[in-house]
Design a protein around this motif. Structure first.
Motif, PDB file in Angstrom:
ATOM      1  N   GLY A 112       0.821  -1.211   0.000  1.00 36.61           N
ATOM      2  CA  GLY A 112       0.000   0.000   0.000  1.00 36.61           C
ATOM      3  C   GLY A 112       0.848   1.250   0.000  1.00 36.61           C
ATOM      4  N   GLU A 113       1.936   1.228   0.758  1.00 35.73           N
ATOM      5  CA  GLU A 113       2.822   2.384   0.780  1.00 35.73           C
ATOM      6  C   GLU A 113       3.551   2.551  -0.556  1.00 35.73           C
ATOM      7  N   ALA A 114       3.952   1.428  -1.161  1.00 34.19           N
ATOM      8  CA  ALA A 114       4.634   1.505  -2.455  1.00 34.19           C
ATOM      9  C   ALA A 114       3.699   2.028  -3.549  1.00 34.19           C
ATOM     10  N   THR A 116       0.747   3.894  -3.108  1.00 32.15           N
ATOM     11  CA  THR A 116       0.198   5.230  -2.860  1.00 32.15           C
ATOM     12  C   THR A 116       1.246   6.270  -2.489  1.00 32.15           C
ATOM     13  N   GLY A 117       2.399   5.827  -2.012  1.00 32.07           N
ATOM     14  CA  GLY A 117       3.400   6.771  -1.525  1.00 32.07           C
ATOM     15  C   GLY A 117       3.075   7.314  -0.148  1.00 32.07           C
ATOM     16  N   GLN A 118       2.073   6.738   0.515  1.00 35.62           N
ATOM     17  CA  GLN A 118       1.668   7.170   1.851  1.00 35.62           C
ATOM     18  C   GLN A 118       1.872   6.030   2.836  1.00 35.62           C
ATOM     19  N   THR A 119       2.278   6.370   4.069  1.00 33.77           N
ATOM     20  CA  THR A 119       2.353   5.352   5.107  1.00 33.77           C
ATOM     21  C   THR A 119       0.931   4.949   5.499  1.00 33.77           C
ATOM     22  N   LEU A 120       0.822   3.897   6.292  1.00 31.69           N
ATOM     23  CA  LEU A 120      -0.509   3.435   6.709  1.00 31.69           C
ATOM     24  C   LEU A 120      -1.260   4.529   7.461  1.00 31.69           C
ATOM     25  N   ALA A 121      -0.561   5.255   8.339  1.00 30.20           N
ATOM     26  CA  ALA A 121      -1.208   6.330   9.100  1.00 30.20           C
ATOM     27  C   ALA A 121      -1.707   7.431   8.167  1.00 30.20           C
ATOM     28  N   GLU A 122      -0.918   7.769   7.147  1.00 32.01           N
ATOM     29  CA  GLU A 122      -1.340   8.797   6.195  1.00 32.01           C
ATOM     30  C   GLU A 122      -2.528   8.316   5.358  1.00 32.01           C
ATOM     31  N   GLN A 123      -2.561   7.036   5.014  1.00 31.31           N
ATOM     32  CA  GLN A 123      -3.688   6.490   4.266  1.00 31.31           C
ATOM     33  C   GLN A 123      -4.970   6.535   5.083  1.00 31.31           C
ATOM     34  N   VAL A 124      -4.863   6.182   6.354  1.00 33.25           N
ATOM     35  CA  VAL A 124      -6.048   6.215   7.227  1.00 33.25           C
ATOM     36  C   VAL A 124      -6.535   7.650   7.399  1.00 33.25           C
ATOM     37  N   ALA A 125      -5.599   8.587   7.613  1.00 35.59           N
ATOM     38  CA  ALA A 125      -5.978   9.986   7.839  1.00 35.59           C
ATOM     39  C   ALA A 125      -6.633  10.607   6.613  1.00 35.59           C
ATOM     40  N   SER A 126      -6.198  10.203   5.417  1.00 37.38           N
ATOM     41  CA  SER A 126      -6.752  10.788   4.189  1.00 37.38           C
ATOM     42  C   SER A 126      -7.938  10.001   3.633  1.00 37.38           C
ATOM     43  N   GLY A 127      -8.256   8.876   4.234  1.00 38.45           N
ATOM     44  CA  GLY A 127      -9.343   8.040   3.734  1.00 38.45           C
ATOM     45  C   GLY A 127      -8.959   7.247   2.501  1.00 38.45           C
ATOM     46  N   ASN A 128      -7.673   7.130   2.242  1.00 42.19           N
ATOM     47  CA  ASN A 128      -7.155   6.476   1.045  1.00 42.19           C
ATOM     48  C   ASN A 128      -6.798   5.033   1.367  1.00 42.19           C
ATOM     49  N   MET A 129      -7.768   4.252   1.815  1.00 45.43           N
ATOM     50  CA  MET A 129      -7.462   2.904   2.284  1.00 45.43           C
ATOM     51  C   MET A 129      -7.426   1.859   1.182  1.00 45.43           C
ATOM     52  N   ILE A 130      -7.922   2.167  -0.006  1.00 42.82           N
ATOM     53  CA  ILE A 130      -7.896   1.159  -1.068  1.00 42.82           C
ATOM     54  C   ILE A 130      -6.910   1.500  -2.152  1.00 42.82           C
TER      55      ILE A 130
END
Length: 136
Positions: A112-114, A116-130
């Protein structure tokens, strides 16, 4: 499992106080979250991690023991509870399955990080979980 817990703790910005390397002036808080943190650790630190993991694999929990039973017992901490028979097999199967789930969890977070370029915490904060952006 330790990788997943470590990722969650570090993403929550819980770090050790003090220096990771006093010589290079790197504090624990200076290490970024996610995979970029791996490349911020000095080579001597990565070498220490590698040799410590090797020590655990060879001396403490030998990789040649395929049973998964390291005679540590089960149950409450500091109150050993040794099991036999079907109950032991059931507990070992649960432990193996939890380990497999943890491996998939850390691998999913890394992919997911590779992507999106976002860490898991950043994905959760932005709603970008998929991996395709926040739902509209």
């Amino acid at each position: 499992m330790m990788a997943v817990v470590g990722m969650l703790v570090h993403n929550a910005d819980i770090e050790f106080p003090g220096y990771l390397s006093k010589e290079q002036g790197i504090r624990f808080a200076d290490i970024p979250n996610g995979m970029n943190g791996l490349f911020s650790v000095p080579l001597a630190g990565l070498t220490q991690i590698f040799f410590f993991m090797g020590f655990l694999e060879l001396a403490v929990w030998p990789a040649s023991n395929y049973s998964g039973d390291y005679n540590l017992g089960y149950g409450r901490p500091f109150v050993p509870n040794f099991l036999d028979g079907d109950e032991l097999k059931r507990k070992l199967d649960i432990e193996i399955n939890q380990g497999r789930a943890a491996m998939l969890g850390i691998f999913g977070a890394m992919v997911g990080e590779a992507v999106t370029g976002q860490t898991l915490a950043e994905q959760v904060a932005s709603g970008n979980m998929i991996g395709y952006g926040p739902p509209s």
